[in-house]
Design an enzyme around this catalytic site. Structure first.
Site, PDB file in Angstrom:
ATOM      1  N   GLY A   9       0.823  -1.207   0.000  1.00 24.08           N
ATOM      2  CA  GLY A   9       0.000   0.000   0.000  1.00 24.08           C
ATOM      3  C   GLY A   9       0.853   1.251   0.000  1.00 24.08           C
ATOM      4  O   GLY A   9       0.570   2.218   0.716  1.00 24.08           O
ATOM      5  N   SER A  11       1.462   3.505  -2.361  1.00 19.70           N
ATOM      6  CA  SER A  11       1.243   4.525  -3.386  1.00 19.70           C
ATOM      7  C   SER A  11       0.767   5.862  -2.834  1.00 19.70           C
ATOM      8  O   SER A  11       0.923   6.895  -3.491  1.00 19.70           O
ATOM      9  CB  SER A  11       0.232   4.025  -4.427  1.00 19.70           C
ATOM     10  OG  SER A  11      -1.036   3.795  -3.836  1.00 19.70           O
ATOM     11  N   ARG A  12       0.207   5.854  -1.617  1.00 22.59           N
ATOM     12  CA  ARG A  12      -0.359   7.106  -1.097  1.00 22.59           C
ATOM     13  C   ARG A  12      -0.217   7.165   0.419  1.00 22.59           C
ATOM     14  O   ARG A  12       0.101   6.185   1.078  1.00 22.59           O
ATOM     15  CB  ARG A  12      -1.852   7.218  -1.468  1.00 22.59           C
ATOM     16  CG  ARG A  12      -2.136   7.340  -2.950  1.00 22.59           C
ATOM     17  CD  ARG A  12      -3.629   7.412  -3.213  1.00 22.59           C
ATOM     18  NE  ARG A  12      -4.324   6.206  -2.756  1.00 22.59           N
ATOM     19  CZ  ARG A  12      -5.649   6.082  -2.686  1.00 22.59           C
ATOM     20  NH1 ARG A  12      -6.420   7.083  -3.008  1.00 22.59           N
ATOM     21  NH2 ARG A  12      -6.192   4.952  -2.280  1.00 22.59           N
ATOM     22  N   SER A 138      -3.664   0.283  14.478  1.00 20.48           N
ATOM     23  CA  SER A 138      -4.485   1.484  14.579  1.00 20.48           C
ATOM     24  C   SER A 138      -4.991   1.617  16.008  1.00 20.48           C
ATOM     25  O   SER A 138      -5.096   0.618  16.738  1.00 20.48           O
ATOM     26  CB  SER A 138      -5.686   1.408  13.624  1.00 20.48           C
ATOM     27  OG  SER A 138      -6.631   2.417  13.899  1.00 20.48           O
ATOM     28  N   TYR A 151     -12.945  -3.096  10.781  1.00 21.65           N
ATOM     29  CA  TYR A 151     -11.609  -2.497  10.841  1.00 21.65           C
ATOM     30  C   TYR A 151     -10.936  -2.795  12.183  1.00 21.65           C
ATOM     31  O   TYR A 151      -9.746  -3.124  12.240  1.00 21.65           O
ATOM     32  CB  TYR A 151     -11.735  -0.989  10.626  1.00 21.65           C
ATOM     33  CG  TYR A 151     -10.449  -0.251  10.375  1.00 21.65           C
ATOM     34  CD1 TYR A 151      -9.747  -0.405   9.183  1.00 21.65           C
ATOM     35  CD2 TYR A 151      -9.942   0.637  11.328  1.00 21.65           C
ATOM     36  CE1 TYR A 151      -8.566   0.297   8.948  1.00 21.65           C
ATOM     37  CE2 TYR A 151      -8.772   1.342  11.095  1.00 21.65           C
ATOM     38  CZ  TYR A 151      -8.090   1.167   9.909  1.00 21.65           C
ATOM     39  OH  TYR A 151      -6.924   1.866   9.675  1.00 21.65           O
ATOM     40  N   ALA A 153     -11.565  -5.343  14.125  1.00 20.52           N
ATOM     41  CA  ALA A 153     -11.223  -6.768  14.154  1.00 20.52           C
ATOM     42  C   ALA A 153      -9.934  -7.035  13.386  1.00 20.52           C
ATOM     43  O   ALA A 153      -9.060  -7.788  13.844  1.00 20.52           O
ATOM     44  CB  ALA A 153     -12.366  -7.589  13.564  1.00 20.52           C
ATOM     45  N   LYS A 155      -7.456  -4.883  12.619  1.00 21.75           N
ATOM     46  CA  LYS A 155      -6.296  -4.268  13.261  1.00 21.75           C
ATOM     47  C   LYS A 155      -5.984  -4.939  14.604  1.00 21.75           C
ATOM     48  O   LYS A 155      -4.813  -5.069  14.975  1.00 21.75           O
ATOM     49  CB  LYS A 155      -6.538  -2.770  13.460  1.00 21.75           C
ATOM     50  CG  LYS A 155      -6.644  -1.979  12.158  1.00 21.75           C
ATOM     51  CD  LYS A 155      -5.376  -2.082  11.323  1.00 21.75           C
ATOM     52  CE  LYS A 155      -5.411  -1.145  10.120  1.00 21.75           C
ATOM     53  NZ  LYS A 155      -4.181  -1.219   9.304  1.00 21.75           N
ATOM     54  N   ILE A 184      -4.337  10.615  11.518  1.00 21.10           N
ATOM     55  CA  ILE A 184      -3.240  11.102  10.684  1.00 21.10           C
ATOM     56  C   ILE A 184      -3.839  11.760   9.439  1.00 21.10           C
ATOM     57  O   ILE A 184      -4.788  11.237   8.848  1.00 21.10           O
ATOM     58  CB  ILE A 184      -2.309   9.945  10.265  1.00 21.10           C
ATOM     59  CG1 ILE A 184      -1.834   9.148  11.492  1.00 21.10           C
ATOM     60  CG2 ILE A 184      -1.128  10.483   9.468  1.00 21.10           C
ATOM     61  CD1 ILE A 184      -0.994   9.919  12.479  1.00 21.10           C
TER      62      ILE A 184
END
Length: 240
Positions: A9, A11-12, A138, A151, A153, A155, A184
């Site tokens: 991940g 690219s950004r 997170s 999300y 679960a 993380k 962030i």
């Protein structure tokens, strides 16, 4: 000998910042992305071309294995000594209204993606008796947040897997840690009400991707060799 780091991940957002930071540390950075080639190329440009692109969907085990095997064939004398499992998505909803696909896509990319990427890279790290694995967790994985059952679960699973794997590979000189960002400033948070949310943060601001990248750069450095199995929060003091 060149040192290689793979960032999924990349690219950004946070992934891009990590790629740029590791390139500054002298790594040849392998930028993974699923589909957004244009943004991945921008990341490579920001690194002054000090790396390469490697497209594959981390949730697809066969595709991931094929991509990593192809890379190894093209680099027979090298190995990937650093992997940053950063790929992830959010599909927020209360669980009562959550489509099954939203559950599976979030868990498959974040949690299964960690396994699909890391497992094939472990033998070479063990052979060379050195490796650094950093998993992007997170605050949601530590605390659990309403509307983010999927999300949280995924993380939370990453955090547990980090602690377990760290114990398996520590004797081989491999560290495994997780980084748990709070809010962030990235495209994943731009739709949030920053003015309201920063009132919850003692530092009274959102963090930057570069601050997360600096933490990752330390965790993969030789100076962090005695830090493993840990979850490092970077959240401006937001612990409630």
């Amino acid at each position: 000998m060149k040192r290689y780091a793979l960032v999924t991940g990349g690219s950004r957002g946070i992934g891009r910042a990590i790629c740029v930071r590791l390139a500054q540390e002298g790594y040849q950075v392998i930028i993974n992305y699923a589909s957004n080639e244009a943004e991945a190329k921008k990341t490579l440009e920001m690194m002054d071309g000090n790396g390469e692109l490697l497209p594959f969907d981390v949730s697809d085990a066969e595709q991931t294995q094929a991509a990593l095997s192809d890379w190894q064939q093209r680099h027979p004398d090298d190995y990937i000594e650093v992997v940053v499992n950063n790929a992830g998505i959010r599909r927020d909803n209360v669980m009562a209204l959550m489509p099954q696909d939203d559950w599976h896509r979030v868990v498959d990319i974040t949690l299964s993606g960690f396994f699909n990427v890391t497992q094939p890279l472990l033998p070479a790290m063990q052979l060379h008796r050195f490796g650094r694995i950093v998993n992007m967790a997170s605050v949601s994985g530590l605390k659990g947040l309403p509307g983010q059952t999927n999300y949280s679960a995924a993380k939370g699973g990453i955090i547990a897997a980090t602690k377990a794997l760290a114990q398996e590979v520590a004797r081989r000189g491999i560290t495994v840690n997780a980084v748990a960002p709070g809010f962030i400033k990235t495209d994943m948070t731009e739709a949030l009400d920053e003015a309201a949310l920063k009132k919850m943060i003692p530092a009274n601001r959102f963090g930057t991707p570069e601050e997360v990248a600096d933490l990752v750069a330390f965790l993969v450095s030789p100076n962090a060799g005695y830090i493993t199995g840990n979850v490092v929060s970077i959240n401006g003091g937001m612990y409630t």
